[in-house]
Each structure stands twice: as C-alpha cells, then as structure tokens.
Design a protein around this motif. Sequence first.
Motif, PDB file in Angstrom:
ATOM      1  N   TYR A  46      30.023  65.872  22.447  1.00  0.00           N
ATOM      2  CA  TYR A  46      28.921  65.256  21.715  1.00  0.00           C
ATOM      3  C   TYR A  46      28.289  64.234  22.650  1.00  0.00           C
ATOM      4  CZ  TYR A  46      26.310  62.248  18.608  1.00  0.00           C
ATOM      5  OH  TYR A  46      25.312  61.510  18.048  1.00  0.00           O
ATOM      6  N   CYS A  47      27.001  64.402  22.900  1.00  0.00           N
ATOM      7  CA  CYS A  47      26.282  63.514  23.803  1.00  0.00           C
ATOM      8  C   CYS A  47      25.126  62.865  23.054  1.00  0.00           C
ATOM      9  CB  CYS A  47      25.721  64.283  24.990  1.00  0.00           C
ATOM     10  SG  CYS A  47      26.948  65.193  25.928  1.00  0.00           S
ATOM     11  N   VAL A  52      28.145  60.774  27.267  1.00  0.00           N
ATOM     12  CA  VAL A  52      29.089  61.592  26.515  1.00  0.00           C
ATOM     13  C   VAL A  52      29.798  60.656  25.537  1.00  0.00           C
ATOM     14  CG1 VAL A  52      31.129  63.055  26.650  1.00  0.00           C
ATOM     15  CG2 VAL A  52      29.400  63.182  28.446  1.00  0.00           C
ATOM     16  N   LYS A  53      29.725  60.974  24.257  1.00  0.00           N
ATOM     17  CA  LYS A  53      30.296  60.103  23.221  1.00  0.00           C
ATOM     18  C   LYS A  53      31.649  60.582  22.722  1.00  0.00           C
ATOM     19  CE  LYS A  53      26.746  57.352  23.055  1.00  0.00           C
ATOM     20  NZ  LYS A  53      26.821  55.988  23.516  1.00  0.00           N
ATOM     21  N   SER A  54      31.897  61.908  22.737  1.00  0.00           N
ATOM     22  CA  SER A  54      33.186  62.393  22.244  1.00  0.00           C
ATOM     23  C   SER A  54      33.489  63.772  22.802  1.00  0.00           C
ATOM     24  CB  SER A  54      33.217  62.431  20.714  1.00  0.00           C
ATOM     25  OG  SER A  54      32.385  63.448  20.227  1.00  0.00           O
ATOM     26  N   LEU A  55      34.758  64.115  22.769  1.00  0.00           N
ATOM     27  CA  LEU A  55      35.245  65.430  23.181  1.00  0.00           C
ATOM     28  C   LEU A  55      36.028  66.007  22.011  1.00  0.00           C
ATOM     29  CD1 LEU A  55      35.900  67.604  25.349  1.00  0.00           C
ATOM     30  CD2 LEU A  55      37.816  66.175  26.045  1.00  0.00           C
ATOM     31  N   ASN A 122      28.136  76.594  27.600  1.00  0.00           N
ATOM     32  CA  ASN A 122      27.719  75.734  26.487  1.00  0.00           C
ATOM     33  C   ASN A 122      27.825  74.259  26.864  1.00  0.00           C
ATOM     34  OD1 ASN A 122      27.091  77.813  24.743  1.00  0.00           O
ATOM     35  ND2 ASN A 122      29.137  77.915  23.865  1.00  0.00           N
ATOM     36  N   ILE A 123      28.871  73.903  27.599  1.00  0.00           N
ATOM     37  CA  ILE A 123      29.035  72.507  28.030  1.00  0.00           C
ATOM     38  C   ILE A 123      27.895  72.125  28.971  1.00  0.00           C
ATOM     39  CG2 ILE A 123      30.479  70.973  29.419  1.00  0.00           C
ATOM     40  CD1 ILE A 123      32.911  72.512  28.293  1.00  0.00           C
ATOM     41  N   PHE A 124      27.607  72.982  29.966  1.00  0.00           N
ATOM     42  CA  PHE A 124      26.531  72.694  30.912  1.00  0.00           C
ATOM     43  C   PHE A 124      25.187  72.566  30.210  1.00  0.00           C
ATOM     44  CE2 PHE A 124      28.891  74.820  34.676  1.00  0.00           C
ATOM     45  CZ  PHE A 124      29.609  73.655  34.883  1.00  0.00           C
ATOM     46  N   LYS A 125      24.924  73.444  29.249  1.00  0.00           N
ATOM     47  CA  LYS A 125      23.660  73.393  28.513  1.00  0.00           C
ATOM     48  C   LYS A 125      23.537  72.079  27.750  1.00  0.00           C
ATOM     49  CE  LYS A 125      22.433  77.186  26.541  1.00  0.00           C
ATOM     50  NZ  LYS A 125      22.332  78.328  25.616  1.00  0.00           N
ATOM     51  N   ASN A 126      24.624  71.664  27.103  1.00  0.00           N
ATOM     52  CA  ASN A 126      24.629  70.412  26.354  1.00  0.00           C
ATOM     53  C   ASN A 126      24.409  69.221  27.292  1.00  0.00           C
ATOM     54  OD1 ASN A 126      24.992  68.412  24.451  1.00  0.00           O
ATOM     55  ND2 ASN A 126      27.057  68.991  23.902  1.00  0.00           N
ATOM     56  N   LEU A 127      25.079  69.214  28.436  1.00  0.00           N
ATOM     57  CA  LEU A 127      24.920  68.120  29.390  1.00  0.00           C
ATOM     58  C   LEU A 127      23.506  68.096  29.962  1.00  0.00           C
ATOM     59  CD1 LEU A 127      28.360  68.336  31.224  1.00  0.00           C
ATOM     60  CD2 LEU A 127      27.635  66.596  29.587  1.00  0.00           C
ATOM     61  N   ASP A 128      22.959  69.270  30.297  1.00  0.00           N
ATOM     62  CA  ASP A 128      21.583  69.342  30.822  1.00  0.00           C
ATOM     63  C   ASP A 128      20.570  68.839  29.792  1.00  0.00           C
ATOM     64  OD1 ASP A 128      22.317  70.290  33.300  1.00  0.00           O
ATOM     65  OD2 ASP A 128      21.959  72.414  32.793  1.00  0.00           O
ATOM     66  N   ASN A 129      20.756  69.217  28.536  1.00  0.00           N
ATOM     67  CA  ASN A 129      19.838  68.777  27.482  1.00  0.00           C
ATOM     68  C   ASN A 129      19.859  67.267  27.299  1.00  0.00           C
ATOM     69  OD1 ASN A 129      19.041  71.385  26.975  1.00  0.00           O
ATOM     70  ND2 ASN A 129      20.410  71.667  25.227  1.00  0.00           N
ATOM     71  N   ASN A 130      20.954  66.621  27.685  1.00  0.00           N
ATOM     72  CA  ASN A 130      21.085  65.177  27.545  1.00  0.00           C
ATOM     73  C   ASN A 130      20.939  64.449  28.878  1.00  0.00           C
ATOM     74  OD1 ASN A 130      21.887  64.437  24.621  1.00  0.00           O
ATOM     75  ND2 ASN A 130      23.011  66.316  25.073  1.00  0.00           N
ATOM     76  N   ASN A 131      20.402  65.142  29.891  1.00  0.00           N
ATOM     77  CA  ASN A 131      20.151  64.566  31.217  1.00  0.00           C
ATOM     78  C   ASN A 131      21.394  63.931  31.833  1.00  0.00           C
ATOM     79  OD1 ASN A 131      17.398  65.287  31.106  1.00  0.00           O
ATOM     80  ND2 ASN A 131      16.969  63.466  29.863  1.00  0.00           N
TER      81      ASN A 131
END
Length: 179
Positions: A46-47, A52-55, A122-131
């Motif tokens: 969760y970003c 990154v706020k949580s795993l 999915n992790i990379f996409k989430n990280l990319d979307n959150n810069n």
Amino acid sequence: MRFIKFVVLVCFIVFGIMILNIIHKNKVVYDKKNMVRPFSYNDILYCANGEVKSLASLSFTTSFDNLSNLFNIDRNIIYNNILKKDINIHENNAEVNVFISDKKIDQITLNITNNIDMSLENIFKNLDNNNIALEIERIEDSNGDNLAEIYTHYGDKYKLVITKTKDDLSIDYVNLKIN
C-alpha cells in the motif's frame, strides 16, 4: 414417577437450548472476526504520497492488539518475537513474517513461491504509479547466469528490499526509525 421423568426431560431440553445458544453466539463472533481480518490480499504493497505505507496490510504502526488478533496469539507473547502466518496473495500461497522488538515492529517479510512474475509485475506497477523508484542489483554466478535480482528503495523511516530468485520472491519492509 412420571412427574420426575417430565422434569428431567424439561431440564435436558432447557440445557440443550442453552448450549445451542452459546454455540450460536460464539459462531457469530467468530464469523465477524474473519470478516474484519482478511487472509487474502490483492494489493501486496500500500503506497501513498510517494511512500510505502504497508506490506500485506501490515505497517510499523499496526497496534499490538491488532497483531494479537491477526496472528491469534496472546498480546503478552508478541514482544521480542517473530510471528508467522500463511496467507493468500492473488489466491496463491504466501507467508508473512513479522519481527517485533519490545516496543515496535522492526521488519515485515513476505515470501511468495507461486506466480512470482505476476506478483513482481503488480508490485512494480504499484510503485511506478506512486513515483517510487527502485535501485537494482543483479547477482550472477561464474557463468553469467542470473541467480538473484535485488531491488531496494529507501524512505525516511523504512527500507524496502525485494529479492527475486528463480523459485522465490521475498519482500522485506524494514523499519529504520530508532525509538
């Protein structure tokens, strides 16, 4: 004699109704607990606001009471311990480990052994979307074959380390804040 049999029968019926009522109340409470603490996760990370706020829905600020409920363990046993639980990520088996000191959560580790590439994507996409940018390091054997890929990101209070091998994906969310 018939009166005594009737009284005993009525006592058994009342006693049976009381037991069924207790079982029903406990079942309802158990169902509510399962609804508020899910065991399947679609969003591994969760970003928000470039951090990154949580795993796996756990963060360093998760209370010890919440951990006690999630891992079904007495709150007093949580301190200075490693808690482990099997969970589902995209309907695949995974394991979450929470490393706890006496005052805070030190590290959260998620190990995934199925659908590694899909989970990593999915992790990379989430990280990319959150810069959120990652540094990459590749470890190779003497023949030049890839043994592991290590991705890291440093925040102000945490470090995120993603390690991908041929058979395993490990995500470590490490608390850097010293209390």
